[in-house]
Enzyme design. Structure first.
Site, PDB file in Angstrom:
ATOM      1  N   GLU A   1       1.190  -1.393  -0.063  1.00 55.15           N
ATOM      2  CA  GLU A   1      -0.216  -0.418  -0.237  1.00 55.15           C
ATOM      3  C   GLU A   1       0.865   0.755  -0.285  1.00 55.15           C
ATOM      4  OE1 GLU A   1      -2.858   0.527   2.819  1.00 55.15           O
ATOM      5  OE2 GLU A   1      -3.947  -1.801   2.416  1.00 55.15           O
TER       6      GLU A   1
ATOM      7  N   ASP B   1      -5.096   8.462  10.607  1.00 60.98           N
ATOM      8  CA  ASP B   1      -4.482   7.872  10.784  1.00 60.98           C
ATOM      9  C   ASP B   1      -3.887   8.675  11.772  1.00 60.98           C
ATOM     10  OD1 ASP B   1      -3.622   6.611   8.352  1.00 60.98           O
ATOM     11  OD2 ASP B   1      -3.299   8.986   7.324  1.00 60.98           O
TER      12      ASP B   1
END
Lengths: 406, 271
Positions: B49, B60
């Site tokens: 990824e 995040d």
């Protein structure tokens, strides 16, 4: 020949998906989606529940101090020599700004949903203070995220929040201002969504926040409209309010949207000028994009990265804007202008000297425009300005910027 | 069918898990990103990824957010990321998946972004802030470009909603292990097993688990429940050194290789 015109704005937005025309909706991580659906359902029920409305109205009357007056600024009007200027006195609310209208409403919703903890973000500190106050009133633990730069600029409000029992968490990432505080609050919410309600302080964020915050703030415009009819005998010619995220202006404008003859003007932070990074005029210079969970105008670079912004006012220092404002801009219903830092500073001083009222730096942007506009209008005209908050919190910063000591 | 499906077909047939590391494009710069991709591929990654750095991430945690900031401070642009990926995908067969905020996609233009991603050789896209409800049109664009659009399911997602979301999902389903942001966790929640069992009943797509995973024993615990495992922050953390000591590139690459190889070995044990 055929001409195309943008569809006319209506007050009956958003739709069920949170769309204000093409703006709004929900662009958030899946972790938050269930909470947003739950909040939408619960808010819809509360809105139609007479007991909820009664409790809210009672608190607005006895705790917040509503209705606050519509005040004729006689000396300022004389000074400008044109249209009559009226102030809608949100500065007289408990905690000194419009923010409390929303936090009381959302705190009642928090209790209704059975959530045990509240988080919030704040720029100038007024929303943080209002959230801390509402949480103290109902005994809810409260964490407020605030950019480190804003903690510095707004020491007094930080102290008030802590005195009210809130935990203030300085945010050290990015530009250390409101936008970073929102990022951090969203992250906290991701991890605590099942027990925590996030009281967003402006008409930004994913659906239903822009609608819900607007509804809670619309008390400003409803009162102003009724007071103007009663005291002036007709609707105003122009209504003016400042726009950062856009909550006081959304609350002020919404009840006038269907009154086509009333000009609505939103005043953005022009900062030091039109160069990127020097202002926070999202609707003047921005482009359509996604930020903090909704689709609206954003100050962004060609890659979609949010740009740095500047304003003398911590409360306007935000690179996005509520989606309903974007809808109003594109339909032409509201005109958006901007005022420079020094013009806002001058306006603060002028209003203080002539009216004995000290407006917040955010509000001073709206004041500066209203004074300019009044000079261009006839004496028969009426301009109503939303005096969104009082300026005590800004005095340390004003003193610093003007080389004075307190 | 993109290059993703065969990865899972192969691993699942052998009772193995696919190992999928994450890195941020441009942290600390794109030449290093290209080297990292090759290193991870050599260490046994089944899929990699590639995070597109974004200024305002909300899904995040601090480790990945800091890596985005490092990349953006180095003026990494979307076009440069595509150029680097295009160069790397010429030589490696490990499929690459872009992890990218919708803010970036929208700004570039969804049609143009999808075209460029496919042109660069990406096999799929993960768009964490584009929830299933908003994904219809974009899923169609991705399908036309033969890119998998991987959807995310959270612990807070109700069953009927998960079923609806997975209808638009291709490649695999990204199962978020914990309610929260990305980042290393000591333990994965007990409810994860139940969530995976319930999802298994609702889809035939491979299930891959991400958020919070950093250790071999956590990977072992997913055997029989999931078909893939995603490790992000634990790998990105190795890059932190380079912000203060750029001379450590070779050493960091070696560390990343060793760490990834150990996790890949665990994932690839046939049990």
């Amino acid at each position: 020949m055929t001409t195309t015109t943008a569809p006319k704005a209506t007050s009956h937005v958003p739709d069920l998906h949170g769309c204000f025309g093409e703006f709004g909706r929900r662009f958030v991580p899946e972790t938050l989606m269930h909470a947003l659906e739950e909040l939408t359902t619960e808010y819809e029920k509360a809105r139609q529940d007479p007991a909820f409305q009664k409790q809210l109205n009672e608190l607005l009357r006895t705790f917040v101090g509503r209705p606050n007056p519509l005040y004729f600024a006689e000396r300022l009007t004389q000074l400008c020599g044109g249209a009559r200027i009226y102030f809608k006195r949100e500065d007289l609310n408990h905690t000194g700004a419009h923010k409390i209208n929303n936090t009381i409403g959302q705190t009642l919703l928090t209790l209704r949903m059975g959530k045990k903890r509240v988080i919030a973000e704040t720029g100038a500190g007024q929303h943080g203070v209002a959230t801390a106050t509402a949480c103290a009133r109902f005994g809810l633990p409260c964490v407020v995220y605030m950019g480190e730069e804003d903690v510095r600029r707004q020491k007094l409000n930080v102290f008030i929040m802590r005195t009210m029992g809130a935990e203030v968490r300085p945010v050290t990432s990015g530009s250390r201002t409101l936008r970073d505080a929102i990022n951090e609050a969203m992250r906290d919410w991701m991890a605590s969504v099942e027990t925590t309600h996030y009281i967003i302080g402006s008409v930004v964020g994913p659906h239903p926040f822009p609608m819900m915050v607007r509804d809670f703030q619309s008390v400003i415009g409803r009162e102003a409209r009724a007071q103007c009819l009663q005291e002036v005998g007709r609707l105003p010619d122009e209504v003016v309010a400042c726009v950062g995220g856009g909550s006081n202006s959304a609350g002020m404008f919404h009840p006038f949207v269907d009154d086509e003859l009333v000009t609505l003007t939103g005043v953005e932070a022009g900062g030091r000028g039109g160069q990127p990074g020097e202002h926070a005029s999202t609707l003047t210079y921005g482009t359509k994009g996604v930020l903090h969970g909704s689709y609206s105008y954003v100050l962004q670079d060609p890659d979609g990265q949010t740009m740095d912004v500047h304003s003398i006012s911590a409360g306007l220092d935000y690179p996005g804007v509520g989606p309903e404002h974007s809808y109003w801009k594109d339909t032409g219903r509201v005109q958006y202008v901007n005022i420079l830092d020094h013009e806002a500073l001058d306006a603060m001083k002028t209003v203080a000297l002539n009216e004995g009222i000290l407006p917040a730096l955010e509000t001073s942007h709206a004041m500066a425009y209203a004074m300019k506009r009044a000079r261009e209008r006839s004496k028969e005209d009426v301009i109503v300005v939303c005096l969104s908050g009082r300026g005590d919190k800004d005095l340390n910063e004003v003193a610093r910027l003007t080389g004075q000591t307190i | 069918m993109s290059a993703i499906a065969p990865v899972f077909t192969r691993r699942t047939a052998e009772n193995q898990l696919a190992f999928m590391p994450f890195i941020t494009a441009g942290d600390p710069d794109l030449p290093m990103t290209a080297r990292l991709i090759r290193e991870l591929s050599a260490a046994g990654a089944d899929l990699i990824e590639i995070g597109f750095p974004y200024s305002d991430p909300i899904a995040d945690g601090p480790v990945i957010q800091a890596s985005y900031t490092r990349a953006l401070n180095n003026k990494v642009h979307v076009a440069d990321i595509f150029a680097t990926v295009a160069e790397v995908t010429r030589d490696i067969t490990t499929p690459l998946v872009a992890m990218v905020s919708y803010a970036i996609i929208f700004r570039i233009g969804p049609d143009k972004f999808v075209e460029q991603a496919a042109g660069a050789g990406f096999a799929g896209l993960i768009v964490p802030d584009l929830p299933g409800d908003e994904a219809d049109q974009f899923a169609e664009l991705a399908r036309t470009a033969k890119l998998d659009l991987i959807q995310l399911i959270a612990p807070t997602t109700p069953g009927d909603r998960a079923a609806r979301i997975m209808q638009n999902s291709t490649g695999f389903v990204y199962c978020i292990a914990v309610a929260g942001t990305t980042g290393v966790r000591e333990a994965l929640p007990d409810e994860l097993q139940q969530m995976l069992r319930q999802l298994r009943e609702r889809t035939e797509l491979p299930l891959a688990v991400g958020f919070g995973i950093s250790r071999a024993d956590q990977i072992d615990g997913l055997r029989g429940l999931a078909q893939g495992v995603i490790v992000g922050s634990a790998i990105v953390r190795f890059l932190e050194t380079l912000a203060t000591d750029p001379t450590q590139r070779d050493a960091v690459l070696k560390q990343v290789h060793e760490f990834a190889a150990t996790l890949a070995k665990t994932a690839h044990e046939s049990r």
